[in-house]
Design an enzyme around this catalytic site. Structure first.
Site: not given
Length: 488
Positions: A19, A45, A120-121, A254, A260, A301, A363, A400
């Protein structure tokens, strides 16, 4: 429904941030600005979005499945979200049901008045807290871990809303960046380790909070600073006040935000994401050189790291794969043959360029390996002579539990195979990953401090910075059911 095969293509092959959040206090067109900010955070998100506003008398909410565009670009919806204060949220569902009841911001009428929260989390003891709250009479309206915070606030015995909110946060474990809306102001906070990002900006007299600086850029706001780990910032008619109610600990933001999650044009913890990713590519070239004709990114990415690899190695950078930006992640057909062809809807080989050439394919990560396998195969079918894959992060060997959609370890390719086996699986001529110390060097650190790591890098190392109460209390056989319940 959970699929039984952890390498099924329906899972996808990228880690997915769950999110993005945005909040504003003191703007005449608050909800319109929130909608713009959520557009900039759409990459965090893409399955649901919501906005809650306060007009001085009433709260107004609109939540919907799908993208921000199409749901919040209608004048009638923005007009209904009246007021000078608003918060918003974009969400990925993970395993389990995608349901409107789980779309944020979540809102409740507490004894002290309306309270909305966007998160968020991930709260890693949410299931335990939920069971305790259920026993005390709480009735939950969603299956989101975020709702636990609302119930903890509602049942706290402290007098002021701020004290009840702090009391609630002191009971939760895990990662959280939050924006909350009340009739008195906006509260923004970040967990003591600062695992998930949160920044603060200003637009005229209005104050803004967002997951990334790009959301400030899109509304023309000035970046002030990051909300510090363990800090609560309250913005109201009385001004801006900072609170630090938690014991001081060494932050561990993080590290995958730099690899990414964040947009490359964002600033995360004072560093340009684009510059860090180019430096990651340079480190990768120094650690894992290869004789090749072209450096080719897996778009989009892999592009900044590929630029860094090309500049460091002296091998020309070329767009050997062209990406279509008009295919969503939900394109899944029942036919295995059509599903196999689906990769070409998103990525197509630049045949005239790569035919007969030796390629370094860059990548950001390998999760399940399904996409890597298809892309290597596509390049070979297009005539590439050799395909050497280089990954701009260490092997992802651990799940994660801090707000990122990762499979259980059984679904992570690097948890099941060593690097030579992974190379054989994706059918590359060679495969190499960036080392963990190389990743830290790209961030300006000499190496990872084993005694006191500077970041949360648990997906690479298994070194989780908090307790994982819900995970630890379930036997391994129960893990899929646990995830289904947690993310339903």
């Amino acid at each position: 429904m959970l699929t039984t095969n952890p390498f099924d293509p329906a899972y996808g092959d990228k880690l997915r941030e769950e999110c993005g959040i945005f909040g504003i206090w003191g703007a005449a067109t608050a909800s319109a600005l929130v909608a713009l900010g959520l557009h900039a955070l759409q990459h965090r998100g893409q399955e649901a979005a919501g906005i809650t506003s306060w007009d001085g008398n009433s709260f107004h909410s609109h939540r919907a499945m799908g993208h921000v565009a199409g749901n919040f670009d209608r004048d009638d919806i923005i007009r209904r979200l009246a007021g000078g204060a608003a918060i918003g949220h974009v969400r990925y569902s993970t395993t389990g049901e995608t349901a409107l009841r789980n779309v944020q911001p979540l809102f409740a009428e507490l004894a002290s008045g309306g309270f909305a929260v966007a998160h968020n989390g991930n709260i890693s003891n949410a299931m335990k807290l939920r069971r305790e709250l259920n026993r005390r009479g709480s009735i939950f309206q969603s299956t989101s871990d975020t709702e636990v915070i609302i119930h903890l606030v509602a049942t706290s015995t402290y007098r002021t809303l701020l004290d009840r909110f702090i009391d609630a946060l002191k009971q939760v474990e895990g990662a959280y960046s939050l924006v909350c809306l009340t009739s008195e102001g906006v509260i923004a906070c970040r967990d003591p380790l600062g695992i998930r990002p949160l920044v603060m900006g200003r637009l005229g007299d209005a104050y803004i909070f967002a997951s990334e600086t790009v959301a400030l850029d899109v509304v023309g706001a000035t970046y002030i600073r990051s909300v510090e780990p363990g800090e609560l910032v309250v913005v109201s008619e009385k001004g801006v006040k900072s609170h630090r109610p938690f014991a001081s600990v060494r932050p561990r933001p993080c590290i995958f935000e730099h690899v990414y999650f964040s947009r490359p044009d964002s600033i995360v913890d004072g560093s340009s994401v684009y510059s860090v990713r180019k430096q990651i590519g340079a480190e990768l070239a120094r650690e894992n050189p290869v004789d090749a004709d072209f450096v080719v990114p897996v778009p989009d990415s892999g592009v900044p790291a590929a630029i860094g690899y090309a500049q460091e190695s002296g091998i020309p950078f070329e767009l050997g794969i062209i990406r279509s930006h008009y295919v969503g992640r939900t394109f899944i057909q029942p036919s295995d043959h059509v599903r196999h062809l689906g990769v070409k809807l998103k990525h197509n080989a630049n045949i005239a360029l790569i035919q007969g050439k030796k390629l370094v394919l860059i990548d950001d990560s390998i999760v399940r390996g399904t996409t890597s396998l298809k892309i290597v195969q596509m390049l070979r079918e297009a005539g590439a002579r050799e395909v050497h894959m280089r990954i701009a992060s260490p092997p992802t060997r651990h799940s994660c539990f801090y707000g990122v959609d990762t499979p259980e370890r059984a679904g992570l390719l690097a948890a099941q195979m060593n690097v030579p086996e992974m190379s054989d699986y994706i059918k590359a001529d060679s495969l190499a990953f960036l080392s963990i110390d190389g990743l830290y060097r790209a961030l300006g650190e000499d190496a990872r401090d084993e005694a006191q790591p500077q970041h949360c890098d648990a997906c690479f190392t298994g070194d989780y910075p908090t307790r994982l109460t819900d995970h630890e209390e379930h036997e391994p056989a129960d893990q899929l059911a646990l995830l289904a319940e947690r993310y339903a």
